[in-house]
Design a protein around this motif. Structure first.
Motif, PDB file in Angstrom:
ATOM      1  N   ARG A 336       0.829  -1.213   0.000  1.00  0.00           N
ATOM      2  CA  ARG A 336       0.000   0.000   0.000  1.00  0.00           C
ATOM      3  C   ARG A 336       0.860   1.258   0.000  1.00  0.00           C
ATOM      4  NH1 ARG A 336      -3.452  -3.093   3.441  1.00  0.00           N
ATOM      5  NH2 ARG A 336      -2.467  -2.213   5.305  1.00  0.00           N
ATOM      6  N   SER A 337       2.033   1.173   0.640  1.00  0.00           N
ATOM      7  CA  SER A 337       2.908   2.352   0.681  1.00  0.00           C
ATOM      8  C   SER A 337       3.464   2.688  -0.694  1.00  0.00           C
ATOM      9  CB  SER A 337       4.060   2.110   1.662  1.00  0.00           C
ATOM     10  OG  SER A 337       4.956   1.139   1.160  1.00  0.00           O
ATOM     11  N   ASP A 341      -0.759   0.731  -9.245  1.00  0.00           N
ATOM     12  CA  ASP A 341      -0.217   0.934 -10.589  1.00  0.00           C
ATOM     13  C   ASP A 341      -1.019   2.007 -11.316  1.00  0.00           C
ATOM     14  OD1 ASP A 341       1.774  -0.999 -10.404  1.00  0.00           O
ATOM     15  OD2 ASP A 341       0.364  -2.602 -10.888  1.00  0.00           O
ATOM     16  N   ILE A 342      -0.315   2.782 -12.139  1.00  0.00           N
ATOM     17  CA  ILE A 342      -0.983   3.780 -12.976  1.00  0.00           C
ATOM     18  C   ILE A 342      -1.394   3.083 -14.264  1.00  0.00           C
ATOM     19  CG2 ILE A 342      -0.796   6.046 -14.052  1.00  0.00           C
ATOM     20  CD1 ILE A 342       1.441   6.693 -12.133  1.00  0.00           C
ATOM     21  N   GLU A 693       9.554  -1.468  -9.479  1.00  0.00           N
ATOM     22  CA  GLU A 693      10.154  -2.793  -9.304  1.00  0.00           C
ATOM     23  C   GLU A 693       9.899  -3.326  -7.897  1.00  0.00           C
ATOM     24  OE1 GLU A 693      12.136  -6.233 -10.307  1.00  0.00           O
ATOM     25  OE2 GLU A 693      11.431  -4.596 -11.589  1.00  0.00           O
ATOM     26  N   LYS A 694       9.990  -2.452  -6.894  1.00  0.00           N
ATOM     27  CA  LYS A 694       9.719  -2.883  -5.520  1.00  0.00           C
ATOM     28  C   LYS A 694       8.265  -3.321  -5.366  1.00  0.00           C
ATOM     29  CE  LYS A 694      13.214  -0.122  -3.097  1.00  0.00           C
ATOM     30  NZ  LYS A 694      13.448   0.971  -2.122  1.00  0.00           N
ATOM     31  N   ARG A 695       7.345  -2.612  -6.021  1.00  0.00           N
ATOM     32  CA  ARG A 695       5.945  -2.995  -5.943  1.00  0.00           C
ATOM     33  C   ARG A 695       5.734  -4.384  -6.545  1.00  0.00           C
ATOM     34  NH1 ARG A 695       3.964   0.217  -9.335  1.00  0.00           N
ATOM     35  NH2 ARG A 695       3.644   2.032  -8.022  1.00  0.00           N
ATOM     36  N   LYS A 696       6.420  -4.632  -7.666  1.00  0.00           N
ATOM     37  CA  LYS A 696       6.306  -5.926  -8.322  1.00  0.00           C
ATOM     38  C   LYS A 696       6.853  -7.041  -7.429  1.00  0.00           C
ATOM     39  CE  LYS A 696       7.739  -8.343 -12.543  1.00  0.00           C
ATOM     40  NZ  LYS A 696       8.514  -8.223 -13.812  1.00  0.00           N
TER      41      LYS A 696
END
Length: 722
Positions: A336-337, A341-342, A693-696
């Motif tokens: 969440r932080s 995605d856009i 990349e961190k979100r992925k």
């Protein structure tokens, strides 16, 4: 109950127990399979998940037969062999019992390839080890997952760790011992890890590296099982019965003796079945080991390890689920932080996202000042707490340290008193003298007040420049622009704040309110204590008399030196009497007359304060003057304390009003009006690739954790099977 009924009851009871045993084995095998699935899913995640999975770690020094034990358990030659360190990466070995006769292996990093030739398995282990750890004997903690499917194995999972060593070989770092020790220790120190400590029987158990390491992390021996190899090559007449029976170093899980193939047997390609038969024959015929042959051998070791692992997983299952749930919640918060995605980068969506980011920043800015959103608040003061410290500790102490009489001497006060009286003598202390002195001292409060404003300004800049907002860190260009606009706004708030503080000081200088309640009380006490006939000024008068006497002596000494110099000059010009008959030039006479006048009024052209230098006060102050000096000093101290209280109260209020609150109320309007009309909105809202990349990676970790929970929940395990 008749005999027939009893026999039927016994048959039914045996059937129930048999079914119960089968169900228990199925449930326990499913548990091992669930742990294997969790290991597989975690191996695919780039983010390390520090979950304490129940495993059996194989630990041993080089040349203790660790690899031979594993190969015999599997029943295949598949591990690399050679001199020096061969196992350079942890190998997670997952054994799956299947009903079909086909035997094959699958690597976790190549799930699409099935290896039926175990020589190819050995080659792939070597190749992938060189790929990750390098081909120069390097070591890596990244594991290799190998799944072996066979009808000859039991459901079991082992982790083969690099062999403990002390001396680096060519191509290895000099601290190889420390590197391997750290890799092994990181795994065996976990509470859910069972330690399979492999030691050679032809060496002293007290020098075993595996036992030594196990004692570091498991001093009571609760989760360590010992394996003693090479019993067949011990010196004639000796045996390892004391070790196997736990008399030297007892372990709760005990010791198991095994006999594996020798190096010659391996070179001669001796089959595993033949090796197992020879091992069974050795223990049956040995005079000492034959007594415990049922508790020796590879087959007994495999069954024992499988049962231990099943029991261990069952014990660790509740805490494992809790740990997975806790880690899953942490990853969800982290995801969440990073924001969503856009998916649609249209101008309207980007502007909506921009407004959200601005609202989050302004909320963070206000909360940091108000103390509503503080992280790591146990380590240091942050945000509004630092401003509070500036106001009520740093600034208050600075103002309190300024004394009403700093830089003012009794002679200064006496001079101001006489100048204030001018032509007219006064019956009481002149108000003008008091106002002059209090105005002079009030100016000293301006500098610390402006410094206080500057410190608060710097704290607000820190909040604006280093926002602890992961959402904003996604957009580097936006974060830079927000910081730039906030600093610009704070700088504009400085000038009105400075002017207001200067006005506060000027207000105090402009009018001395001697009718202030605190001042009225102090004035009454001071006037009541004045006694012009008192001799309390004798000490002051004596000091002034001594100082005046010293100055007069110094002046007489200079006059004597000047007179002597003139006489010497006269001797050179005409002797001792030449001065009596020589008339002075008119210019000199005029100069003398001018000097006499200047002695009283001072030379107009003088630039060194000639009036105070030549027209001096009387040598010793009168008793009245001493009392007036004392009284005005007390009045100054009393009223200056009133001014300091006013300034200490009003300056923080001024800074809060014109700087802090102004920035809080105008921040959002400033940011929206400046950024919403930005022409290149796409560049402004460009996301940082690292955040993407961190979100992925975080999303992959969440999927792995959710899969782990599903794997454990899918196991049909009933507590009644315990």
């Amino acid at each position: 109950m008749c005999i027939r009924d009893r026999m039927e009851w016994e048959e039914q009871n045996k059937l129930r127990l048999s079914i119960r045993s089968v169900n228990l084995n199925i449930a326990m095998n499913n548990l091992i399979e669930a742990i294997n699935r969790i290991q597989d899913s975690f191996a695919k995640v780039k983010i390390p998940l520090s979950l304490d999975l129940p495993i059996i770690a194989v630990v041993g020094a080089q040349s203790t037969g660790k690899s031979s034990v594993l190969e015999t358990i599997v029943g295949k030659d598949f591990l690399p062999r050679g001199s020096g360190i061969v196992t350079r990466r942890p190998l997670i070995l997952q054994l799956h019992n299947i009903s079909e006769k086909r035997e094959y292996a699958i690597f976790g990093h190549k799930p699409e390839i099935i290896y039926e030739d175990f020589d190819k398995v050995r080659e792939e282990i070597t190749f992938d080890t060189d790929r990750v750890a390098g081909n120069s004997k390097g070591i890596s903690p990244i594991p290799i997952i190998l799944k072996v499917y066979s009808s000859e194995v039991l459901d079991l999972t082992l982790v083969d760790l690099p062999g403990l060593t002390k001396v680096p070989v060519q191509g290895q770092p000099h601290d190889i011992e420390h590197i391997i020790h750290k890799i092994v220790l990181d795994i065996v120190k976990r509470e859910n890890t069972l330690i399979l400590a492999v030691s050679a029987g032809n060496t002293d158990i007290a020098t075993s590296d595996a036992i030594k390491l196990a004692r570091e992390v498991d001093p009571k021996g609760d989760r360590t099982i010992g394996v003693v190899t090479k019993l067949d090559i011990m010196n004639r007449g000796t045996d390892a019965m004391d070790v196997l029976q736990g008399k030297l170093y007892p372990l709760k899980l005990g010791y198991i003796g095994v006999v594996c193939r020798s190096q010659k047997d391996i070179m001669d390609r001796k089959s595993m079945k033949a090796a197992l038969a020879d091992e069974e024959e050795f223990f049956s015929q040995h005079p000492a080991y034959s007594k415990i042959k049922e508790r020796c051998g590879i087959r007994y070791l495999s069954r024992t390890l499988s049962k231990l692992l099943m029991r261990h997983i069952r014990t660790c299952l509740p805490s494992l689920k809790n740990n997975i749930n806790a880690t899953l919640q942490e990853r969800l918060i982290e995801l969440r932080s990073y924001g969503m995605d856009i998916l649609n980068g249209s101008e309207g969506n980007l502007k909506s996202l921009l407004l959200i980011m601005i609202s989050k920043f302004t909320e963070y800015y206000q909360n940091m000042i108000d103390g509503k959103f503080i992280k790591d608040s146990t380590k240091e003061l942050r945000g509004g707490a630092r401003i509070h410290y500036i106001f009520h500790t740093a600034y208050a102490n600075a103002i309190a340290s300024i004394n009403a009489l700093d830089g003012i001497t009794d002679e200064n006060i006496r001079t101001v008193l006489i100048n204030s009286k001018s032509l007219h003598p006064s019956l009481f202390i002149p108000d003008k003298a008091f106002e002059t002195l209090i105005c002079q001292q009030s100016s000293k409060l301006l500098e610390p007040s402006l410094q206080c404003m500057q410190l608060v300004h710097e704290e607000l800049q820190k909040i604006a420049m280093r926002p602890d907002l992961p959402e904003l860190q996604r957009f580097e260009n936006l974060a830079e622009k927000v910081t730039e606009l906030m600093l610009e706004m704070l700088n504009k708030c400085i000038d009105p704040t400075r002017v207001m503080i200067q006005n506060l000081i000027q207000v105090e200088k402009s009018y001395a309110n001697v009718n202030h309640p605190d001042m009225v009380a102090a004035t009454g006490n001071i006037i009541g204590s004045m006694d012009y006939k008192s001799t309390s000024g004798n000490d002051v008068k004596e000091k002034l008399r001594q100082e005046q006497k010293r100055k007069e002596e110094e002046q007489r000494r200079k006059q004597r030196e000047e007179e002597f110099a003139k006489q010497e000059q006269k001797k050179k010009e005409g002797g001792w009497f030449s001065g009596f008959f020589t008339k002075k030039p008119k210019e000199d006479e005029k100069e003398d007359e001018k000097a006499n006048i200047d002695d009283y009024l001072g030379a107009k052209e003088s630039t060194d304060n000639a009036f105070l230098k030549n027209l001096r006060l009387s040598n010793v102050p009168s008793t009245r003057e001493v009392m007036e000096i004392s009284a005005i000093k007390q009045l100054l101290e009393a009223y200056f304390n009133i001014i300091k209280k006013n300034i200490m109260d009003l300056v923080p209020k001024t800074i809060v009003t014109f700087l802090i609150n102004k920035s809080k109320t105008t921040a959002q309007n400033k940011l929206v009006s400046s950024l919403y009309l930005e022409e290149d909105i796409e560049a402004l809202m460009a996301e940082n690739p690292a955040i993407s990349e961190k979100r992925k990676e975080c999303r992959g970790a969440i999927e792995a954790l959710q899969g782990a929970l599903k794997a454990l929940n899918d196991v049909n395990y009933d507590n009644s099977y315990k």
